[in-house]
Design an enzyme around this catalytic site. Structure first.
Site, PDB file in Angstrom:
ATOM      1  N   HIS A  18     -24.057 -24.169 -43.373  1.00 24.33           N
ATOM      2  CA  HIS A  18     -25.509 -24.011 -43.511  1.00 24.33           C
ATOM      3  C   HIS A  18     -26.204 -25.380 -43.453  1.00 24.33           C
ATOM      4  O   HIS A  18     -27.237 -25.538 -42.802  1.00 24.33           O
ATOM      5  CB  HIS A  18     -25.846 -23.343 -44.852  1.00 24.33           C
ATOM      6  CG  HIS A  18     -25.368 -21.926 -44.984  1.00 24.33           C
ATOM      7  ND1 HIS A  18     -24.706 -21.464 -46.095  1.00 24.33           N
ATOM      8  CD2 HIS A  18     -25.448 -20.876 -44.134  1.00 24.33           C
ATOM      9  CE1 HIS A  18     -24.419 -20.177 -45.944  1.00 24.33           C
ATOM     10  NE2 HIS A  18     -24.846 -19.798 -44.754  1.00 24.33           N
ATOM     11  N   LYS A  42     -29.177  -5.893 -54.666  1.00 26.51           N
ATOM     12  CA  LYS A  42     -27.919  -6.583 -54.391  1.00 26.51           C
ATOM     13  C   LYS A  42     -27.730  -7.753 -55.352  1.00 26.51           C
ATOM     14  O   LYS A  42     -28.544  -8.676 -55.371  1.00 26.51           O
ATOM     15  CB  LYS A  42     -27.941  -7.098 -52.946  1.00 26.51           C
ATOM     16  CG  LYS A  42     -26.631  -6.858 -52.212  1.00 26.51           C
ATOM     17  CD  LYS A  42     -26.755  -7.201 -50.751  1.00 26.51           C
ATOM     18  CE  LYS A  42     -25.766  -8.276 -50.356  1.00 26.51           C
ATOM     19  NZ  LYS A  42     -26.040  -8.815 -49.035  1.00 26.51           N
ATOM     20  N   ARG A  91     -21.723 -18.311 -35.170  1.00 21.35           N
ATOM     21  CA  ARG A  91     -20.334 -18.772 -35.189  1.00 21.35           C
ATOM     22  C   ARG A  91     -19.494 -18.080 -34.134  1.00 21.35           C
ATOM     23  O   ARG A  91     -18.530 -18.631 -33.640  1.00 21.35           O
ATOM     24  CB  ARG A  91     -19.700 -18.497 -36.565  1.00 21.35           C
ATOM     25  CG  ARG A  91     -20.136 -19.461 -37.638  1.00 21.35           C
ATOM     26  CD  ARG A  91     -19.869 -18.899 -39.008  1.00 21.35           C
ATOM     27  NE  ARG A  91     -20.687 -17.715 -39.236  1.00 21.35           N
ATOM     28  CZ  ARG A  91     -20.794 -17.107 -40.393  1.00 21.35           C
ATOM     29  NH1 ARG A  91     -20.101 -17.528 -41.429  1.00 21.35           N
ATOM     30  NH2 ARG A  91     -21.578 -16.053 -40.524  1.00 21.35           N
ATOM     31  N   SER A 128     -19.721 -17.870 -46.394  1.00 18.82           N
ATOM     32  CA  SER A 128     -19.949 -17.690 -47.833  1.00 18.82           C
ATOM     33  C   SER A 128     -18.941 -16.700 -48.402  1.00 18.82           C
ATOM     34  O   SER A 128     -18.454 -16.871 -49.520  1.00 18.82           O
ATOM     35  CB  SER A 128     -21.367 -17.188 -48.085  1.00 18.82           C
ATOM     36  OG  SER A 128     -22.304 -18.127 -47.630  1.00 18.82           O
TER      37      SER A 128
HETATM   38  P1  ADP Z   1     -27.037 -13.601 -44.189  1.00 19.58           P
HETATM   39  O1  ADP Z   1     -26.586 -12.825 -45.376  1.00 19.58           O
HETATM   40  O2  ADP Z   1     -28.495 -13.441 -43.888  1.00 19.58           O
HETATM   41  O3  ADP Z   1     -26.179 -13.492 -42.953  1.00 19.58           O
HETATM   42  P2  ADP Z   1     -25.828 -16.162 -44.789  1.00 19.58           P
HETATM   43  O4  ADP Z   1     -26.198 -16.960 -45.975  1.00 19.58           O
HETATM   44  O5  ADP Z   1     -24.452 -15.594 -44.749  1.00 19.58           O
HETATM   45  O6  ADP Z   1     -26.969 -15.083 -44.681  1.00 19.58           O
HETATM   46  O7  ADP Z   1     -26.030 -17.006 -43.454  1.00 19.58           O
HETATM   47  C1  ADP Z   1     -27.276 -17.507 -43.080  1.00 19.58           C
HETATM   48  C2  ADP Z   1     -27.204 -17.982 -41.648  1.00 19.58           C
HETATM   49  O8  ADP Z   1     -26.301 -19.066 -41.528  1.00 19.58           O
HETATM   50  C3  ADP Z   1     -26.731 -16.936 -40.642  1.00 19.58           C
HETATM   51  O9  ADP Z   1     -27.464 -17.096 -39.445  1.00 19.58           O
HETATM   52  C4  ADP Z   1     -25.292 -17.303 -40.410  1.00 19.58           C
HETATM   53  O10 ADP Z   1     -24.850 -16.889 -39.138  1.00 19.58           O
HETATM   54  C5  ADP Z   1     -25.370 -18.818 -40.495  1.00 19.58           C
HETATM   55  N1  ADP Z   1     -24.093 -19.432 -40.855  1.00 19.58           N
HETATM   56  C6  ADP Z   1     -23.294 -19.144 -41.895  1.00 19.58           C
HETATM   57  N2  ADP Z   1     -22.195 -19.929 -41.909  1.00 19.58           N
HETATM   58  C7  ADP Z   1     -22.298 -20.739 -40.824  1.00 19.58           C
HETATM   59  C8  ADP Z   1     -21.460 -21.764 -40.255  1.00 19.58           C
HETATM   60  N3  ADP Z   1     -20.307 -22.093 -40.815  1.00 19.58           N
HETATM   61  N4  ADP Z   1     -21.904 -22.377 -39.134  1.00 19.58           N
HETATM   62  C9  ADP Z   1     -23.078 -22.008 -38.565  1.00 19.58           C
HETATM   63  N5  ADP Z   1     -23.897 -21.054 -39.033  1.00 19.58           N
HETATM   64  C10 ADP Z   1     -23.514 -20.427 -40.147  1.00 19.58           C
END
Ligand code: ADP
Length: 156
Positions: A18, A42, A91, A128
């Site tokens: 992120h 949630k 990703r 995450s």
């Molecule tokens: P959500 O629950 O909305 O998917 P996340 O917190 O999991 O939220 O992710 C937010 C954004 O960050 C999403 O667009 C996800 O694809 C991106 N993201 C998560 N991990 C990575 C990573 N390792 N590299 C690039 N983008 C990422």
């Protein structure tokens, strides 16, 4: 006019993947707002206030970046903060399938454009979900995070 990007997500927790997206977005936009989406139905695994604190500390020296919490429609929150752009990270093709649909919805209902940044390969495997799974078993997860997270915090 200032170009503000909204980077929405759950950030449960906020990872190095992120942080990389935020830094790269801040080279394109004048301001980047990290929007933590709150859904009353949630439960978060990590405490929200603690996560805000961790993210703020990560970007303490970056005046272009700030953190906000929102609930409801992402496109509506974008409008509220004067942003016409959502930033999301990609990703793999699974991310793409999801982002593809949601970007079209956000364009239709909110006239907000989605800017998709391809992950940096060194962070591509970080999610995450995986960090939560490792943390649950009492393992140190600092190598995945841009801040230090103590072990055995109270989680949901
Ligand atoms: P959500 O629950 O909305 O998917 P996340 O917190 O999991 O939220 O992710 C937010 C954004 O960050 C999403 O667009 C996800 O694809 C991106 N993201 C998560 N991990 C990575 C990573 N390792 N590299 C690039 N983008 C990422």
């Amino acid at each position: 006019m200032k170009k503000i990007a909204l980077f929405p997500g759950s950030f449960d927790p906020f990872t190095k993947g992120h942080a990389d997206i935020v830094l790269r977005a801040s080279q394109i936009f004048d301001e980047v707002v990290i929007g933590i989406g709150q859904n009353s139905q949630k439960k978060r695994f990590f405490d929200l206030e603690m996560m805000i604190d961790c993210i703020e500390k990560t970007f303490i020296n970056d005046s272009k970046v700030r953190v906000e919490v929102f609930s409801g429609l992402t496109a509506e929150f974008a409008k509220q903060i004067g942003s016409n752009y959502l930033v999301r990270g990609l990703r793999n093709t699974t991310d793409f399938e999801y982002e593809n649909t949601i970007a079209q919805v956000n364009q239709k209902i909110g006239q907000v454009e989605t800017v998709l940044l391809i992950t940096s390969p060194e962070y591509a495997y970080i999610s995450s979900t995986i960090v939560r799974d490792i943390y649950r078993y009492g393992e140190n997860v600092d190598e995945y995070l841009p801040y230090h997270l103590p072990l055995n915090l109270k989680t949901n």
